[in-house]
Design a protein around this motif. Structure first.
Motif, PDB file in Angstrom:
ATOM      1  N   GLN A 179       7.824  28.927  12.465  1.00 60.03           N
ATOM      2  CA  GLN A 179       7.293  30.135  11.847  1.00 60.03           C
ATOM      3  C   GLN A 179       7.759  30.261  10.399  1.00 60.03           C
ATOM      4  O   GLN A 179       6.998  30.688   9.524  1.00 60.03           O
ATOM      5  N   SER A 180       8.998  29.850  10.134  1.00 54.81           N
ATOM      6  CA  SER A 180       9.498  29.860   8.761  1.00 54.81           C
ATOM      7  C   SER A 180       8.764  28.826   7.905  1.00 54.81           C
ATOM      8  O   SER A 180       8.429  29.092   6.741  1.00 54.81           O
ATOM      9  N   ALA A 181       8.490  27.649   8.480  1.00 53.86           N
ATOM     10  CA  ALA A 181       7.756  26.616   7.746  1.00 53.86           C
ATOM     11  C   ALA A 181       6.367  27.101   7.370  1.00 53.86           C
ATOM     12  O   ALA A 181       5.851  26.797   6.286  1.00 53.86           O
ATOM     13  N   ALA A 182       5.735  27.857   8.262  1.00 54.89           N
ATOM     14  CA  ALA A 182       4.386  28.360   8.001  1.00 54.89           C
ATOM     15  C   ALA A 182       4.376  29.382   6.873  1.00 54.89           C
ATOM     16  O   ALA A 182       3.345  29.569   6.204  1.00 54.89           O
ATOM     17  N   GLU A 183       5.500  30.047   6.634  1.00 57.57           N
ATOM     18  CA  GLU A 183       5.565  31.077   5.601  1.00 57.57           C
ATOM     19  C   GLU A 183       5.741  30.495   4.204  1.00 57.57           C
ATOM     20  O   GLU A 183       5.556  31.195   3.212  1.00 57.57           O
ATOM     21  N   GLN A 184       6.108  29.221   4.103  1.00 64.45           N
ATOM     22  CA  GLN A 184       6.246  28.567   2.810  1.00 64.45           C
ATOM     23  C   GLN A 184       4.907  28.004   2.354  1.00 64.45           C
ATOM     24  O   GLN A 184       4.041  27.689   3.165  1.00 64.45           O
ATOM     25  N   ASP A 185       4.735  27.865   1.047  1.00 60.90           N
ATOM     26  CA  ASP A 185       3.553  27.196   0.534  1.00 60.90           C
ATOM     27  C   ASP A 185       3.558  25.753   1.016  1.00 60.90           C
ATOM     28  O   ASP A 185       4.564  25.041   0.850  1.00 60.90           O
ATOM     29  N   ASN A 186       2.473  25.323   1.633  1.00 61.98           N
ATOM     30  CA  ASN A 186       2.437  23.966   2.163  1.00 61.98           C
ATOM     31  C   ASN A 186       0.999  23.486   2.254  1.00 61.98           C
ATOM     32  O   ASN A 186       0.062  24.286   2.321  1.00 61.98           O
ATOM     33  N   THR A 187       0.839  22.182   2.265  1.00 60.85           N
ATOM     34  CA  THR A 187      -0.443  21.543   2.551  1.00 60.85           C
ATOM     35  C   THR A 187      -0.192  20.428   3.556  1.00 60.85           C
ATOM     36  O   THR A 187       0.923  19.901   3.673  1.00 60.85           O
ATOM     37  N   TYR A 188      -1.232  20.064   4.271  1.00 60.52           N
ATOM     38  CA  TYR A 188      -1.128  18.992   5.257  1.00 60.52           C
ATOM     39  C   TYR A 188      -0.848  17.675   4.552  1.00 60.52           C
ATOM     40  O   TYR A 188      -1.481  17.331   3.540  1.00 60.52           O
ATOM     41  N   LEU A 189       0.103  16.911   5.074  1.00 55.27           N
ATOM     42  CA  LEU A 189       0.444  15.598   4.525  1.00 55.27           C
ATOM     43  C   LEU A 189       0.555  14.604   5.666  1.00 55.27           C
ATOM     44  O   LEU A 189       1.438  14.725   6.521  1.00 55.27           O
ATOM     45  N   TRP A 190      -0.343  13.623   5.701  1.00 49.14           N
ATOM     46  CA  TRP A 190      -0.271  12.560   6.711  1.00 49.14           C
ATOM     47  C   TRP A 190       1.063  11.846   6.570  1.00 49.14           C
ATOM     48  O   TRP A 190       1.420  11.366   5.496  1.00 49.14           O
ATOM     49  N   GLY A 191       1.831  11.776   7.637  1.00 53.30           N
ATOM     50  CA  GLY A 191       3.151  11.164   7.605  1.00 53.30           C
ATOM     51  C   GLY A 191       4.263  12.112   7.211  1.00 53.30           C
ATOM     52  O   GLY A 191       5.433  11.740   7.228  1.00 53.30           O
ATOM     53  N   GLY A 192       3.915  13.347   6.854  1.00 51.65           N
ATOM     54  CA  GLY A 192       4.919  14.270   6.351  1.00 51.65           C
ATOM     55  C   GLY A 192       5.837  14.815   7.437  1.00 51.65           C
ATOM     56  O   GLY A 192       5.365  15.327   8.455  1.00 51.65           O
ATOM     57  N   SER A 193       7.131  14.713   7.213  1.00 52.79           N
ATOM     58  CA  SER A 193       8.105  15.322   8.120  1.00 52.79           C
ATOM     59  C   SER A 193       9.305  15.902   7.378  1.00 52.79           C
ATOM     60  O   SER A 193      10.226  16.400   8.009  1.00 52.79           O
ATOM     61  N   LEU A 194       9.288  15.835   6.036  1.00 51.87           N
ATOM     62  CA  LEU A 194      10.390  16.384   5.241  1.00 51.87           C
ATOM     63  C   LEU A 194      10.202  17.873   4.976  1.00 51.87           C
ATOM     64  O   LEU A 194      11.165  18.616   4.896  1.00 51.87           O
ATOM     65  N   GLY A 195       8.977  18.296   4.830  1.00 52.14           N
ATOM     66  CA  GLY A 195       8.686  19.652   4.434  1.00 52.14           C
ATOM     67  C   GLY A 195       8.727  19.809   2.912  1.00 52.14           C
ATOM     68  O   GLY A 195       9.354  19.008   2.224  1.00 52.14           O
ATOM     69  N   PRO A 196       8.042  20.794   2.374  1.00 48.70           N
ATOM     70  CA  PRO A 196       7.291  21.807   3.117  1.00 48.70           C
ATOM     71  C   PRO A 196       5.955  21.314   3.670  1.00 48.70           C
ATOM     72  O   PRO A 196       5.288  22.038   4.389  1.00 48.70           O
ATOM     73  N   ASN A 197       5.564  20.077   3.290  1.00 50.13           N
ATOM     74  CA  ASN A 197       4.268  19.532   3.706  1.00 50.13           C
ATOM     75  C   ASN A 197       4.457  18.608   4.907  1.00 50.13           C
ATOM     76  O   ASN A 197       5.206  17.624   4.832  1.00 50.13           O
ATOM     77  N   TYR A 198       3.777  18.913   5.986  1.00 52.54           N
ATOM     78  CA  TYR A 198       3.944  18.194   7.249  1.00 52.54           C
ATOM     79  C   TYR A 198       2.591  17.720   7.775  1.00 52.54           C
ATOM     80  O   TYR A 198       1.542  18.304   7.472  1.00 52.54           O
ATOM     81  N   ASP A 199       2.634  16.683   8.628  1.00 51.58           N
ATOM     82  CA  ASP A 199       1.506  16.475   9.528  1.00 51.58           C
ATOM     83  C   ASP A 199       1.840  17.146  10.856  1.00 51.58           C
ATOM     84  O   ASP A 199       2.916  17.746  11.014  1.00 51.58           O
ATOM     85  N   CYS A 200       0.913  17.078  11.806  1.00 51.72           N
ATOM     86  CA  CYS A 200       1.087  17.873  13.026  1.00 51.72           C
ATOM     87  C   CYS A 200       2.333  17.473  13.807  1.00 51.72           C
ATOM     88  O   CYS A 200       3.169  18.311  14.160  1.00 51.72           O
ATOM     89  N   SER A 201       2.485  16.185  14.081  1.00 50.49           N
ATOM     90  CA  SER A 201       3.605  15.739  14.906  1.00 50.49           C
ATOM     91  C   SER A 201       4.907  15.686  14.119  1.00 50.49           C
ATOM     92  O   SER A 201       5.993  15.821  14.705  1.00 50.49           O
ATOM     93  N   GLY A 218       0.809  -1.205   0.000  1.00 47.97           N
ATOM     94  CA  GLY A 218       0.000   0.000   0.000  1.00 47.97           C
ATOM     95  C   GLY A 218       0.842   1.255   0.000  1.00 47.97           C
ATOM     96  O   GLY A 218       2.057   1.228   0.212  1.00 47.97           O
ATOM     97  N   SER A 219       0.152   2.385  -0.223  1.00 45.03           N
ATOM     98  CA  SER A 219       0.851   3.661  -0.401  1.00 45.03           C
ATOM     99  C   SER A 219       0.810   4.550   0.829  1.00 45.03           C
ATOM    100  O   SER A 219       1.333   5.666   0.802  1.00 45.03           O
ATOM    101  N   GLY A 220       0.200   4.081   1.929  1.00 49.09           N
ATOM    102  CA  GLY A 220       0.072   4.929   3.105  1.00 49.09           C
ATOM    103  C   GLY A 220       1.396   5.235   3.772  1.00 49.09           C
ATOM    104  O   GLY A 220       2.143   4.322   4.145  1.00 49.09           O
ATOM    105  N   LEU A 221       1.690   6.534   3.936  1.00 52.94           N
ATOM    106  CA  LEU A 221       2.923   6.934   4.610  1.00 52.94           C
ATOM    107  C   LEU A 221       2.811   6.720   6.114  1.00 52.94           C
ATOM    108  O   LEU A 221       1.761   6.973   6.714  1.00 52.94           O
ATOM    109  N   ALA A 222       3.908   6.276   6.719  1.00 50.28           N
ATOM    110  CA  ALA A 222       4.030   6.287   8.177  1.00 50.28           C
ATOM    111  C   ALA A 222       4.765   7.544   8.611  1.00 50.28           C
ATOM    112  O   ALA A 222       4.361   8.255   9.531  1.00 50.28           O
TER     113      ALA A 222
END
Length: 249
Positions: A113-135, A38-42
């Motif tokens: 704060q710098s991450a918030a200034e970049q174009d981004n969308t929520y990404l489940w499993g994201g930790s690379l940036g610019p797209n992150y999940d909460c944790s 499957g394609s689900g990111l951890a």
């Protein structure tokens, strides 16, 4: 064929060298999956992170790995390691005192704060940036200053020193404390406290902004996102130590 003991540090990954319990350092970002299929990111691992291959049944194409710095387990496509991972020694955690952590927190706040200034969308499993999940955003921000915390929100909640909080009682909170949300049974969301009742978080599309944004804890804030998370407020915590890399359930 080289054996595990014959390999030198900085040996590039090859399929025949991916022995169980071998250690590898990444030179590129890597997607890690939640299951053998499957394609689900951890989660995602950025350049410089280290991982250990775990033993597993040979019928799976993917390999199970444990990330060294936080003990997080997930699945990787072996081909994704080729040209992107190099043999390394077993990980040695670099633990910081509470005083050193405190000194580095302004840089953690600046990272978010710098991450918030970049174009981004929520990404489940994201930790690379610019797209992150909460944790993932929280872990990446603290790790940018050498402060390792666990990967998932519920683990981060358990890891932190508890701080008493309610929607209109925030006197004990400090900037860079973590604020936790979810159901009574489990923490499912985390944000970074900025001061003045404000917190920064990466929230999804259903109940959030679908990006990194700032909301408040105040009961007078009737915006839909702030109201939703205020109803799910669980508590807050302060990062006082570094994770030692052990696996957490």
């Amino acid at each position: 064929m080289a054996t595990l003991n014959e390999l030198n540090e900085a040996t590039p990954a090859a399929l025949e060298l991916l022995h169980p319990l071998s250690h590898w350092r990444l030179s590129h970002g890597l997607d890690l999956y939640s299951s053998p299929l499957g394609s689900g990111l951890a989660t995602q691992a950025w350049a410089g992170r280290e991982l250990q291959l775990l033993d597993q049944p040979a019928r799976y194409g993917r390999r199970q790995v444990e990330l060294a710095e936080d003990g997080y387990r997930a699945w990787v496509e072996p081909q994704d390691l080729l040209g992107h991972a190099w043999r390394c020694r077993p990980y040695q955690p670099r633990l910081l005192s509470a005083e050193l952590i405190q000194q580095r927190l302004p840089a953690v706040l600046r990272f978010c704060q710098s991450a918030a200034e970049q174009d981004n969308t929520y990404l489940w499993g994201g930790s690379l940036g610019p797209n992150y999940d909460c944790s993932g955003l929280m872990q990446r921000a603290f790790a940018s200053e050498g402060i390792w915390i666990p990967r998932d929100a519920y683990q981060q909640e358990r890891f932190c020193q508890k701080v008493a909080i309610s929607a209109d009682q925030q006197q004990l909170l400090r900037p860079a404390d973590l604020v936790f949300f979810g159901r009574p049974q489990r923490c499912t969301h985390v944000g970074l406290y900025l001061g003045g009742g404000r917190y920064l978080h990466s929230s999804g599309q259903e109940h959030g902004h679908n990006r990194i944004a700032i909301d408040t804890l105040h009961s007078w804030d009737k915006s839909p996102v702030a109201t939703h998370y205020r109803m799910e407020l669980r508590g807050a915590g302060r990062v006082q130590r570094c994770h030692d890399g052990s696996h957490l359930p």
